[in-house]
Design a protein around this motif. Structure first.
Motif, mmCIF file in Angstrom:
data_model
loop_
_atom_site.group_PDB
_atom_site.id
_atom_site.type_symbol
_atom_site.label_atom_id
_atom_site.label_comp_id
_atom_site.label_asym_id
_atom_site.label_seq_id
_atom_site.Cartn_x
_atom_site.Cartn_y
_atom_site.Cartn_z
ATOM 1 N N ARG A 96 0.966 -1.296 0.049
ATOM 2 C CA ARG A 96 -0.040 -0.180 0.223
ATOM 3 C C ARG A 96 0.941 1.262 -0.083
ATOM 4 N N ASN A 132 -1.221 8.484 -0.825
ATOM 5 C CA ASN A 132 -2.538 8.199 -0.744
ATOM 6 C C ASN A 132 -3.266 9.540 -0.814
ATOM 7 N N TYR A 161 -10.131 1.772 -1.887
ATOM 8 C CA TYR A 161 -8.765 2.055 -2.021
ATOM 9 C C TYR A 161 -8.279 3.264 -0.783
ATOM 10 N N VAL A 162 -8.895 4.405 -0.804
ATOM 11 C CA VAL A 162 -8.462 5.050 0.150
ATOM 12 C C VAL A 162 -8.487 4.858 1.688
ATOM 13 N N ASN A 217 -6.000 1.892 2.323
ATOM 14 C CA ASN A 217 -4.542 2.440 2.610
ATOM 15 C C ASN A 217 -4.323 3.104 3.710
ATOM 16 N N TYR A 218 -5.169 4.174 4.058
ATOM 17 C CA TYR A 218 -4.998 4.972 5.243
ATOM 18 C C TYR A 218 -4.972 3.917 6.533
#
Length: 304
Positions: free
Chosen positions: A10, A16, A187-188, A191-192
């Motif tokens: 990631r 990101n 996705y966001v 990744n966070y």
């Protein structure tokens, strides 16, 4: 949520965030460009009306923008991160798709979003009664922009037949639910969550989700909705669950619009509900049921 097997793949917090901000800037620009290429103009939105003949083009532009700017980049990046071909099972798993999911999670998730609606209506009503008048000209401009956008969406969602209504459902409910959840939760937020506590990932992603919709009048309700959807994704670990909730939430709004005869003011105004005594009994009752549903949702998620 199950342990993330893709943590090493990631992107960092800053990459990101930069990607998300880039998409949020590019999306309205791409939408305006596609709108212009289809023969539309800003005046059509600002003045209202006169877009009936262009509805097929506008709906196509809406779908194209969502797929090209939101969904496709996410799918490409997921394939790059896992070093697999596009649409591979591994890249889908990177985004939280694939594998079995307990259907009860989707049902309880949908029930939760309906039980959350009285709170969202109450927030909107309080803003209409107190916040926007207190802001003077700035508040009046927020209300004006909301009315313009609601009028435009009402025209975009207009359907003269059952078959056209199904088209509208695809354009304004299904495609946004899939595309926006791929971006924000798949996705966001995914990744966070690899670089901060899951709670912070949910809150940050939900806040960005609200700003993405560019509606100052609906910023707080959208943020609360974003936090809820982010929570159910964090607990379930399967993107199909928030996609289902997002779709049903959009679909219910379209059904209300259709039942209201196409008026953007379908149903009672939020501030009118605040003046009804029964409403103040309904809100805590819905929140109590919401807590019960979420406890059940969490227990199923933990056992899955």
């Amino acid at each position: 949520m199950l342990p993330d097997r893709f943590t090493a793949n990631r992107p960092s917090f800053f990459i990101n965030t930069a990607f998300l901000l880039g998409v949020m800037v590019l999306y309205p620009v791409a939408g305006a460009l596609l709108f212009s290429l289809s023969g539309g103009s800003a005046e059509m939105v600002l003045v209202g009306g006169g877009i009936g003949a262009m509805l097929p083009k506008l709906r196509f532009v809406q779908v194209l923008g969502q797929l090209l700017v939101l969904a496709l980049p996410v799918l490409v990046l997921a394939a790059v991160h896992v070093r697999r071909r596009l649409f591979s099972p591994e890249s889908f798993r990177f985004l939280g798709l694939g594998g079995g999911v307990d259907s009860r999670l989707a049902w309880f998730g949908v029930a939760g979003v309906f039980l959350l609606q009285p709170l969202l209506y109450t927030v909107a009503g309080l803003q209409n009664l107190f916040l926007w008048p207190a802001l003077g000209e700035a508040g009046a401009e927020v209300v004006r922009q909301r009315a313009v956008m609601e009028g435009f969406i009402s025209e975009l969602a207009g359907a003269g037949s059952l078959s056209e209504f199904f088209v509208v459902v695809g354009v304004l409910a299904l495609v946004p639910a899939v595309s926006e959840e791929l971006l924000f939760r798949g996705y966001v937020q995914g990744n966070y969550a690899a670089s901060m506590r899951p709670l912070y990932a949910v809150l940050l992603t939900g806040t960005m989700f609200a700003f993405f919709h560019m509606s100052a009048a609906n910023l707080v309700p959208l943020a609360l909705l974003g936090y809820y959807i982010g929570y159910i994704y964090s607990r379930s670990g399967n993107l199909a669950v928030p996609m289902s909730v997002h779709f049903v939430n959009n679909l219910s709004a379209l059904l209300l619009l259709a039942l209201g005869g196409g008026s953007e003011a379908a149903g009672p105004e939020p501030e009118l509900l605040l003046g009804m005594a029964w409403w103040w009994a309904a809100v805590p009752l819905s929140l109590l049921l919401f807590v019960f549903v979420m406890r059940r949702f969490s227990s199923i998620a933990s056992a899955s």
